[in-house]
Structures are given as structure tokens and as C-alpha cells.
Write a protein that holds these residues in place. Structure first.
Motif, mmCIF file in Angstrom:
data_model
loop_
_atom_site.group_PDB
_atom_site.id
_atom_site.type_symbol
_atom_site.label_atom_id
_atom_site.label_comp_id
_atom_site.label_asym_id
_atom_site.label_seq_id
_atom_site.Cartn_x
_atom_site.Cartn_y
_atom_site.Cartn_z
ATOM 1 N N LEU A 179 0.820 -1.204 0.000
ATOM 2 C CA LEU A 179 0.000 0.000 0.000
ATOM 3 C C LEU A 179 0.857 1.259 0.000
ATOM 4 C CD1 LEU A 179 -2.679 -1.129 2.622
ATOM 5 C CD2 LEU A 179 -2.695 -1.418 0.140
ATOM 6 N N PHE A 180 2.021 1.220 0.624
ATOM 7 C CA PHE A 180 2.938 2.364 0.659
ATOM 8 C C PHE A 180 4.337 1.879 0.266
ATOM 9 C CE2 PHE A 180 -0.444 3.245 3.670
ATOM 10 C CZ PHE A 180 -0.860 4.515 3.266
ATOM 11 N N PRO A 181 4.586 1.701 -1.027
ATOM 12 C CA PRO A 181 5.875 1.141 -1.470
ATOM 13 C C PRO A 181 7.023 2.117 -1.256
ATOM 14 C CG PRO A 181 4.567 1.832 -3.362
ATOM 15 C CD PRO A 181 3.690 1.994 -2.160
ATOM 16 N N LEU A 182 8.209 1.554 -1.147
ATOM 17 C CA LEU A 182 9.420 2.359 -1.004
ATOM 18 C C LEU A 182 9.696 3.111 -2.301
ATOM 19 C CD1 LEU A 182 11.931 3.110 0.692
ATOM 20 C CD2 LEU A 182 13.062 1.086 -0.243
ATOM 21 N N ARG A 183 9.950 4.402 -2.185
ATOM 22 C CA ARG A 183 10.187 5.229 -3.367
ATOM 23 C C ARG A 183 11.466 4.807 -4.078
ATOM 24 N NH1 ARG A 183 10.060 11.360 -1.546
ATOM 25 N NH2 ARG A 183 10.518 11.580 -3.772
ATOM 26 N N ASN A 184 11.465 4.983 -5.402
ATOM 27 C CA ASN A 184 12.651 4.642 -6.184
ATOM 28 C C ASN A 184 13.793 5.598 -5.854
ATOM 29 O OD1 ASN A 184 11.393 2.552 -7.639
ATOM 30 N ND2 ASN A 184 10.487 4.008 -9.062
ATOM 31 N N TRP A 185 14.993 5.043 -5.743
ATOM 32 C CA TRP A 185 16.173 5.862 -5.509
ATOM 33 C C TRP A 185 16.696 6.401 -6.838
ATOM 34 C CZ3 TRP A 185 18.726 1.795 -1.790
ATOM 35 C CH2 TRP A 185 17.985 1.765 -0.597
ATOM 36 N N VAL A 186 17.333 7.558 -6.771
ATOM 37 C CA VAL A 186 17.763 8.250 -7.986
ATOM 38 C C VAL A 186 19.239 7.973 -8.239
ATOM 39 C CG1 VAL A 186 16.029 10.053 -7.722
ATOM 40 C CG2 VAL A 186 18.275 10.355 -6.667
ATOM 41 N N GLU A 187 19.621 8.077 -9.507
ATOM 42 C CA GLU A 187 21.019 7.908 -9.882
ATOM 43 C C GLU A 187 21.823 9.132 -9.442
ATOM 44 O OE1 GLU A 187 20.973 7.351 -14.038
ATOM 45 O OE2 GLU A 187 19.467 5.746 -13.983
ATOM 46 N N VAL A 188 23.044 8.882 -9.018
ATOM 47 C CA VAL A 188 23.891 9.946 -8.478
ATOM 48 C C VAL A 188 24.951 10.310 -9.502
ATOM 49 C CG1 VAL A 188 25.466 10.590 -6.605
ATOM 50 C CG2 VAL A 188 23.486 9.122 -6.130
ATOM 51 N N PRO A 189 24.967 11.538 -10.003
ATOM 52 C CA PRO A 189 26.051 11.968 -10.901
ATOM 53 C C PRO A 189 27.329 12.231 -10.117
ATOM 54 C CG PRO A 189 24.557 13.796 -10.509
ATOM 55 C CD PRO A 189 23.950 12.599 -9.822
ATOM 56 N N TRP A 190 28.420 12.406 -10.852
ATOM 57 C CA TRP A 190 29.707 12.639 -10.196
ATOM 58 C C TRP A 190 29.695 13.922 -9.369
ATOM 59 C CZ3 TRP A 190 32.559 8.751 -9.433
ATOM 60 C CH2 TRP A 190 32.752 7.759 -10.390
ATOM 61 N N SER A 191 28.965 14.919 -9.820
ATOM 62 C CA SER A 191 28.920 16.183 -9.070
ATOM 63 C C SER A 191 28.297 15.966 -7.695
ATOM 64 C CB SER A 191 28.120 17.215 -9.854
ATOM 65 O OG SER A 191 26.808 16.740 -10.123
ATOM 66 N N ARG A 192 27.220 15.193 -7.625
ATOM 67 C CA ARG A 192 26.583 14.915 -6.342
ATOM 68 C C ARG A 192 27.452 14.017 -5.479
ATOM 69 N NH1 ARG A 192 23.257 16.785 -2.439
ATOM 70 N NH2 ARG A 192 22.076 15.086 -1.430
ATOM 71 N N ALA A 193 28.154 13.067 -6.100
ATOM 72 C CA ALA A 193 29.049 12.188 -5.343
ATOM 73 C C ALA A 193 30.184 12.975 -4.707
ATOM 74 C CB ALA A 193 29.598 11.100 -6.256
ATOM 75 N N ARG A 194 30.736 13.957 -5.438
ATOM 76 C CA ARG A 194 31.795 14.779 -4.857
ATOM 77 C C ARG A 194 31.243 15.681 -3.770
ATOM 78 N NH1 ARG A 194 36.829 17.591 -7.710
ATOM 79 N NH2 ARG A 194 37.357 15.403 -7.530
ATOM 80 N N GLN A 195 30.029 16.197 -3.967
ATOM 81 C CA GLN A 195 29.428 17.069 -2.970
ATOM 82 C C GLN A 195 29.166 16.331 -1.665
ATOM 83 O OE1 GLN A 195 25.681 18.704 -4.206
ATOM 84 N NE2 GLN A 195 25.286 19.682 -2.235
ATOM 85 N N LYS A 196 28.639 15.097 -1.745
ATOM 86 C CA LYS A 196 28.362 14.331 -0.536
ATOM 87 C C LYS A 196 29.613 13.691 0.050
ATOM 88 C CE LYS A 196 24.866 13.156 0.941
ATOM 89 N NZ LYS A 196 24.043 13.620 2.088
ATOM 90 N N GLY A 197 30.594 13.409 -0.800
ATOM 91 C CA GLY A 197 31.819 12.781 -0.321
ATOM 92 C C GLY A 197 31.642 11.337 0.090
ATOM 93 N N SER A 198 30.705 10.628 -0.527
ATOM 94 C CA SER A 198 30.442 9.232 -0.172
ATOM 95 C C SER A 198 31.520 8.336 -0.772
ATOM 96 C CB SER A 198 29.061 8.815 -0.679
ATOM 97 O OG SER A 198 28.970 9.000 -2.074
ATOM 98 N N THR A 199 32.077 7.467 0.055
ATOM 99 C CA THR A 199 33.130 6.555 -0.380
ATOM 100 C C THR A 199 32.729 5.090 -0.267
ATOM 101 O OG1 THR A 199 34.113 6.584 1.836
ATOM 102 C CG2 THR A 199 34.940 8.197 0.222
ATOM 103 N N GLN A 200 31.652 4.793 0.484
ATOM 104 C CA GLN A 200 31.204 3.421 0.639
ATOM 105 C C GLN A 200 29.691 3.383 0.785
ATOM 106 O OE1 GLN A 200 33.201 1.952 4.125
ATOM 107 N NE2 GLN A 200 32.007 3.186 5.552
ATOM 108 N N CYS A 201 29.144 2.215 0.485
ATOM 109 C CA CYS A 201 27.697 2.029 0.537
ATOM 110 C C CYS A 201 27.220 2.097 1.979
ATOM 111 C CB CYS A 201 27.331 0.687 -0.094
ATOM 112 S SG CYS A 201 25.589 0.221 0.080
ATOM 113 N N PHE A 202 26.101 2.782 2.203
ATOM 114 C CA PHE A 202 25.570 2.912 3.555
ATOM 115 C C PHE A 202 25.063 1.579 4.076
ATOM 116 C CE2 PHE A 202 22.282 3.816 6.690
ATOM 117 C CZ PHE A 202 22.876 4.788 7.477
ATOM 118 N N GLY A 203 24.641 0.681 3.179
ATOM 119 C CA GLY A 203 24.065 -0.582 3.616
ATOM 120 C C GLY A 203 25.091 -1.660 3.878
#
Length: 453
Positions: free
Chosen positions: A350-374
Motif C-alpha cells: 500500500l505504501f511502497p518504497l520510493r525509487n532511488w535516484v542515480e547519483v552523478p559525479w557532481s553529487r558524489a563529490r558534494q556528498k563525499g560518499s566513499t562506501q555504501c551505507f548498507g
């Protein structure tokens, strides 16, 4: 000799006419016609572009990610769905299932996929009922009765492996038997018939259009998966029983597509607004259910469902009759018996999990993510030559397939966490929850939740 020469000249003229007719037919075909589904799904390997180092590893990895994302990208709009389903699975047991275009044969592959479907169906719909029928020698046979226990269906399916398909199928007899099995089901649940058809004919004893009208009157939805080619009568059955929607009829192009189409049926159907009469009958109505607790007895007693001696089970909340497993319907008072976890597992539809969006390189550099959160697996490093938005996109996307993230990162728009493609698939198909949202929700929220929301 003269007559032979005249015959040869005449045959030459006929062949020339046939060739000219084919040319005219090909020329008259519109150039802007839509591609068939099997043409759109064809992979053109010669268009793959290699990377700067001459490797195509990035392209192949992108193709794998794109295929996984394609399964996940679906409509996540919260809609009213029938989580209490009464479904009958009808599959072909005619001689057409001996074909080997699907390995090892259509018959054996269908049985293997059906066993997987039964497990997934009750995993996604724990408070639903399922029954299995077969079409063989112009008759409809009962493989397993309507039940909420997956083990009963799997046992019956395994016995069919030694059965040789023969004869012709009959859609009319199958629909008539399905109508009879679904006639006494309660009105608060859905009535569905899923047909797997491998033949290109239907040996019916009467007018199948009368049966279609009866299915419409009984509010039965029919979905058909073909294994050979499209048939007009199948498209008409699905269109008329689903309110004009033709998407309920499809033809599998290969084994992978066959499995995906079969597994997509595990999602409950959307309730139609056109069924106003049924909605008025069920408006503001409550469904009585029992939530029994498991008991362990010192001495074995008879269960009410099978008549077997068991030392444990569940006591009906109303009449105290003992049943072996849940969910089930009490054989004595017809009360629906479930656990609270069964309702919780049905709630995510009834309330499905929203689709996650693709991350461009600009967003990856902005967030500074180096490993998967999961799973904490490492992400590809941001390219050192990245000096701007446009250059980064052009240089990276040339190595990725369409539909895959150029940075191999996928972001939850609610909490802003980045995940790999495997965690994306697991969270949407198994957990139905975002680990980032759940963990930050227990903490009480923070700045990242506000920024990512």
C-alpha cells in the motif's frame, strides 16, 4: 515438350509476380512503425564503447546495473490494492509444452518457475489464497485446491514432473472451472486467474464469449502469459475482464523475461474505481480476523484442518479449534486466522518504497560518499580529472550503459544516503524499507535528513 515449356514460363511469371508482390508489401509497410518488444530488448554488442584504457569492464558492469534497475523502476504511487487475494494459476499441460525453445522444455521450466512463484507469492501475500489448475486433452484438471499453505502446492507441482504433456488446451473449460472455484470466495478479496499458455489454439466445447461474459459478471480478472505468439482471443479475454486494459496479456521472449513476468504477478492488483457496486457493498465494512497464539501440548491431539495428531498448533480465537499452520481459515467457524506479522508484510504494497535516484559525479563529490551505507562496500573514486559538471558527465557516462548510474551510487531522496546497486535491489524487493531512513529515524533525525528530504 511444348506443354512443359509453357508450364515453365508460367511458373517463372508466377515467381516474378510473388517477388514483385513482396517488394510492394515491404515498400508499403510504414517506416515509422513501432518496434516489437523482442526487437527493443535485443542487445547490440557492436555499439559498446570501450574505456580510455581499452577495457570494456565498465560497460559490462553498467549493463548489469541497468538490467537490475529496470526491474526496480516501477510506479511507487500509493494506491488502493487488494491485499487479500484469491488467485488461481492455470498452466498448459498440452503437447505444445514439449517444445524445447525454453530449456530444458517448456513443461519442466514452467514447473520450476511455478514453484518459485508459489514461494514468492506467499512471501508477498501472506494472507491470500492460491490454487493451481492444468489444461490437458481438452479438459481442465485440478492440481491443488485453494489453500494458503505453499507446501501443499509445491508438493503437487513436484508430482507433475513425471507427467507427460499431451493433447490440446481448453481455455473455456479452464475458465469455467476457475469460476466455480472462485464463486464462493468472499467479496472483500480479489478474484484472479493467471493462465500460462504454450499452445496456439484452444479446443473449446462451446462459445467462449459466453464464458468471458460470466467472468465479467463475477468480477474475475484474467491475466495470460503466452509462450509462443500472441492470440486474438487471449487479448480479448484480458481486455474485457480488466476494464479495457491490454497490459494483462503478454508473451515471454526468453527464460529471463518469462520469469520476470511470472514474478510480477506477486504484486497485488490495483482496485478499479469502475467497480462501484462492489465498493458500495464493502464500504465501511470491517473484516473479522483472529490472532491466535501458538500452543505446545504434552499429549498429541487431532488438528481440525487435517485430522492429524500433533503436539502443537494454534487455537481459533472464536471456537478454540486447533489448526496446524497460519494463515488459515478455521474449518469449524470459517474465521480467518493470521498473525500480526502477516499484516505487516502485506502493508508495504500500500505504501511502497520510493525509487532511488542515480547519483552523478557532481553529487558524489558534494556528498563525499566513499562506501555504501548498507553493506559498506567501496564506491568507485571520483575521477581526478573532474573539473566541472559537463566534463565529468561526458567523460564518465561514455563508459556506462543507459539506466545505470555513472558513479555506481543510488541516493534515497528522503535521507540522502548512498547505496550500491545490490543494496538497491535488496531494499526494494526484500526489505521494502530504507536502512538510512530507519536508522536516522531511531536517532531522532538530524541535519542530513533535513538536507536530503
Amino acid at each position: 515438350m511444348a506443354s512443359d515449356q509453357e508450364y515453365d514460363d508460367q511458373s517463372d511469371e508466377e515467381e516474378t509476380g510473388v517477388r514483385d508482390g513482396r517488394r510492394r508489401t515491404m515498400a508499403s509497410r510504414p517506416k515509422d512503425r513501432g518496434q516489437a518488444r523482442w526487437e527493443e530488448a535485443a542487445n547490440r554488442n557492436w555499439e559498446l564503447q570501450e574505456g580510455a584504457d581499452g577495457s570494456i569492464e565498465g560497460v559490462l558492469g553498467g549493463l548489469e546495473e541497468a538490467s537490475k534497475r529496470k526491474r526496480l523502476l516501477k510506479d511507487t504511487t500509493p494506491l488502493q490494492r487488494g491485499i487479500i487475494r484469491h488467485t488461481l494459476l492455470v498452466f498448459d499441460l498440452s503437447s505444445a509444452m514439449n517444445e524445447k525453445d525454453l530449456r530444458p522444455t517448456r513443461h519442466l521450466l514452467t514447473i520450476n518457475y511455478t514453484i518459485m512463484f508459489v514461494r514468492e507469492f506467499f512471501e508477498q501475500n501472506p494472507i491470500s489464497q492460491l490454487g493451481i489448475l492444468g489444461m490437458r486433452e481438452g479438459l481442465a484438471i485440478r492440481v491443488s485446491d485453494m489453500s494458503g499453505n505453499p507446501n501443499d502446492h509445491i508438493t503437487a507441482l513436484k508430482l507433475l514432473r513425471a507427467t507427460e504433456p499431451k493433447g490440446n488446451p481448453s481455455l473455456q473449460n479452464a475458465l469455467d472451472m476457475a469460476r466455480a472455484a472462485l464463486y464462493h470466495t468472499p467479496s472483500h478479496g480479489t478474484r484472479e486467474v493467471v493462465i500460462v499458455l504454450g499452445a496456439l489454439l484452444s479446443s473449446d466445447p462451446g462459445d467462449i464469449h459466453d464464458t468471458i461474459k460470466s467472468c465479467i459478471r463475477d468480477r474475475i480478472r484474467v491475466r495470460i502469459i503466452g509462450l509462443a505468439a500472441r492470440m486474438h482471443i487471449c487479448a480479448e479475454i484480458c481486455r474485457k475482464t480488466n476494464g479495457g486494459d491490454e497490459s494483462y496479456y503478454s508473451v515471454a521472449v526468453d527464460e529471463v523475461d518469462y520469469r520476470q513476468q511470472l514474478m510480477s504477478i506477486t504484486t497485488p492488483p490495483v482496485l478499479r474505481a469502475t467497480d462501484t457496486e462492489a465498493q458500495k457493498q464493502n464500504q465501511a465494512a470491517l473484516l473479522m480476523m483472529g490472532f491466535p497464539s501458538r500452543i505446545v501440548e504434552e499429549k498429541p491431539t487431532l488438528c481440525a484442518c487435517h485430522g492429524n495428531l500433533t503436539r502443537g498448533g494454534y487455537l481459533c480465537s472464536r471456537c478454540k479449534a486447533k489448526v496446524c499452520n497460519l494463515p488459515a481459515t478455521c474449518p469449524t467457524c470459517d474465521l480467518t486466522l493470521i498473525l500480526s506479522t502477516h499484516l505487516a508484510r502485506s502493508y508495504h504494497h500500500l505504501f511502497p518504497l520510493r525509487n532511488w535516484v542515480e547519483v552523478p559525479w557532481s553529487r558524489a563529490r558534494q556528498k563525499g560518499s566513499t562506501q555504501c551505507f548498507g553493506c559498506l562496500s567501496s564506491f568507485p573514486a571520483v575521477p581526478a580529472q573532474y573539473d566541472g559538471l559537463e566534463n565529468g558527465k561526458v567523460g564518465a557516462r561514455s563508459k556506462r550503459a543507459e539506466g545505470a548510474s555513472e558513479s555506481s551510487r543510488y541516493e534515497c531522496e528522503t535521507c540522502g544516503s548512498h547505496f550500491c546497486i545490490d543494496c538497491d535491489v535488496t531494499c526494494h524487493e526484500v526489505l521494502h524499507n530504507c536502512p538510512g531512513c530507519q536508522s536516522r529515524g531511531h536517532v531522532g533525525g538530524g541535519e542530513e535528513v533535513v538536507d536530503g528530504g
